[in-house]
Scaffold this active site. Structure first.
Site, PDB file in Angstrom:
ATOM      1  N   CYS A 129       7.925  -0.980 -13.895  1.00  0.00           N
ATOM      2  CA  CYS A 129       7.460   0.077 -14.780  1.00  0.00           C
ATOM      3  C   CYS A 129       8.531   1.143 -14.963  1.00  0.00           C
ATOM      4  CB  CYS A 129       6.203   0.735 -14.223  1.00  0.00           C
ATOM      5  SG  CYS A 129       5.013  -0.436 -13.625  1.00  0.00           S
TER       6      CYS A 129
ATOM      7  N   GLY B  78      -5.171  -1.104 -13.628  1.00  0.00           N
ATOM      8  CA  GLY B  78      -4.935  -0.275 -12.440  1.00  0.00           C
ATOM      9  C   GLY B  78      -4.698   1.185 -12.787  1.00  0.00           C
TER      10      GLY B  78
HETATM   11  N1  PLP Z   1      -0.669   0.757  -8.995  1.00  0.00           N
HETATM   12  C1  PLP Z   1       0.291  -0.030  -8.479  1.00  0.00           C
HETATM   13  C2  PLP Z   1       0.569   0.023  -7.016  1.00  0.00           C
HETATM   14  C3  PLP Z   1       1.008  -0.902  -9.303  1.00  0.00           C
HETATM   15  O1  PLP Z   1       1.959  -1.671  -8.792  1.00  0.00           O
HETATM   16  C4  PLP Z   1       0.709  -0.927 -10.692  1.00  0.00           C
HETATM   17  C5  PLP Z   1       1.494  -1.782 -11.608  1.00  0.00           C
HETATM   18  O2  PLP Z   1       2.620  -2.149 -11.343  1.00  0.00           O
HETATM   19  C6  PLP Z   1      -0.313  -0.092 -11.162  1.00  0.00           C
HETATM   20  C7  PLP Z   1      -0.978   0.740 -10.296  1.00  0.00           C
HETATM   21  C8  PLP Z   1      -0.708  -0.103 -12.617  1.00  0.00           C
HETATM   22  O3  PLP Z   1      -1.530  -1.211 -12.896  1.00  0.00           O
HETATM   23  P1  PLP Z   1      -1.768  -1.654 -14.421  1.00  0.00           P
HETATM   24  O4  PLP Z   1      -0.506  -2.293 -14.874  1.00  0.00           O
HETATM   25  O5  PLP Z   1      -2.910  -2.613 -14.359  1.00  0.00           O
HETATM   26  O6  PLP Z   1      -2.110  -0.422 -15.170  1.00  0.00           O
END
Ligand code: PLP
Length: 387
Positions: free
Chosen positions: A325, A71
């Protein structure tokens, strides 16, 4: 000890059928998808079949799907790529105050490099107003990036109307749908979306894989340079097992979407109501309707979120405060503050996120554990005043 995993917005368990689909691509069909021999062709076929599975889930054409490393990478490629490609048209970008850091930090980077960014406010439920969006658009606006569903409080935005507004003004509309895909039916055509980010590990696929949907004809510059993989937009040898697993996860999500949503909604509502009814001075964060079917977010007066997470962990319950995160930083969640919560209530937030594997029995266990844990923490808090 019993263990209950209610942190599915952070990541999910990989579906056993996904693991089975991936296994042959580690040690049997391990070719490089760019190679011309039979091993390579086998890998390339697997990629194309996964591309179709991902496309089907969101109503796109396979040729509009670009595989990425997740993401975050999809968001970066979309935002930086559109900003750089359209610099001669304008340097203004619109986003919201409650985006994931993958979007917010990318926008900040652009601000440091000559772009201007409008961060739209949200209401108490985390909703961006269409009127605010309309007003923020200028002749310089080249990109609107607003998330489909929020990772902390589960608010689902009106992306269809936002997309229509953007299209009307010739502006690219990107949405981060990392939390919603597999939990909210979404069709990119119907919803007027030009670009969309997905992450495999949020929908029972492996980690480190994702996709960017990009409508045909979207003006974008690559931000990564190398071999010509993914039509030059995301060079690097494709993670074939990961992509195969991601494709399978999308196929399963597509086939089960209605049942999964129904099941998770019923459990979510039981969990939400159960806590709110039994714990005094607890408030729901985020909306009652247009909310992710797997998201519960509740703030408890006079409770420290981190202490609550540790106490729940000791009882075998995995949850989070703020987003996973950012839970290592001791700052209150930017999402809760943007939705108007006081610092104290923002610090006292608990996110419980369900998956298709969550059971009635697990919800009963959590409902039994949360009230006494909150009561015990409050009994030690100088902030707690019993009425
Ligand atoms: N966008 C949103 C809304 C998310 O919740 C997350 C991860 O928690 C991400 C982006 C990032 O995704 P990735 O962990 O695959 O990089």
């Amino acid at each position: 000890m019993k263990r209950v995993y209610l942190d599915n917005s952070a990541t999910t368990a990989v579906d056993p059928a996904v693991i089975d689909a991936m296994l042959p691509y580690f040690d049997k069909a391990y070719g490089n998808a760019s190679s011309f021999h039979s091993f390579g062709r086998e890998a390339a076929r697997a990629l194309e079949s996964a591309r179709e599975q991902v496309a089907t889930l969101i109503g796109a054409k396979p040729s509009e799907i670009y595989f990425t490393a997740g993401g975050t990478e999809s968001d970066n490629i979309a935002i930086l790529g559109v900003a750089y490609a359209n610099r001669d048209k304008g340097t203004h970008i619109i986003t919201s105050a409650i985006e994931h850091p993958a979007v917010l930090e990318t926008c900040k980077h652009l601000e440091e490099n000559g772009f201007s960014v409008t961060y739209l406010p949200v209401d108490i439920d985390g909703r961006v107003s269409l009127a605010d969006l309309r007003e923020a658009i200028t002749d310089e606006t080249v990109l609107i990036t607003i998330m489909h569903a929020n990772n902390e409080i589960g608010t689902i935005q009106q992306v269809r109307d936002m997309g229509a507004l953007a299209r009307d003004r010739g502006i690219v509309f990107h949405t981060d749908a990392v939390q919603s895909i597999g939990k909210v039916p979404l069709d990119v055509e119907f919803s007027n979306i030009d670009m969309l980010s997905i992450s495999s590990h949020k929908l029972h696929g492996p980690k480190g894989v994702g996709a960017l949907y990009m409508r045909e004809g979207t003006n974008i510059s690559p931000i990564l340079f190398g071999g010509g993989h993914e039509r030059g937009l995301r060079p690097s040898t494709e993670n074939v097992p990961g992509i195969v697993g991601f494709g399978k996860a999308c196929e399963i999500a597509h086939n089960r979407l209605d049942d999964d949503v129904k099941q998770m909604t019923a459990l979510r509502d039981r969990l939400m109501q159960g806590i709110l009814e039994t714990v005094p001075k607890s408030v729901l964060n985020g909306p009652c309707s247009d909310r992710l079917c797997n998201n519960v977010n509740i703030s408890f007066e006079a409770v420290e979120g981190e202490a609550l997470i540790l106490a729940l962990d000791r009882a075998g319950i995995a949850a989070s405060t703020g987003s996973a995160c950012s839970s290592k930083k001791s700052t209150a969640s930017h999402v809760l503050l943007a939705a108007g919560l006081s610092e104290q209530m923002a610090y006292g937030s608990l996110r419980l996120s369900l998956s298709r594997y969550t059971t009635e029995e697990e919800i009963s266990y959590v409902l039994e554990k949360v009230p006494p844990i909150v009561q015990r923490l409050r009994s030690m808090s100088p902030l707690w005043k019993e009425e």
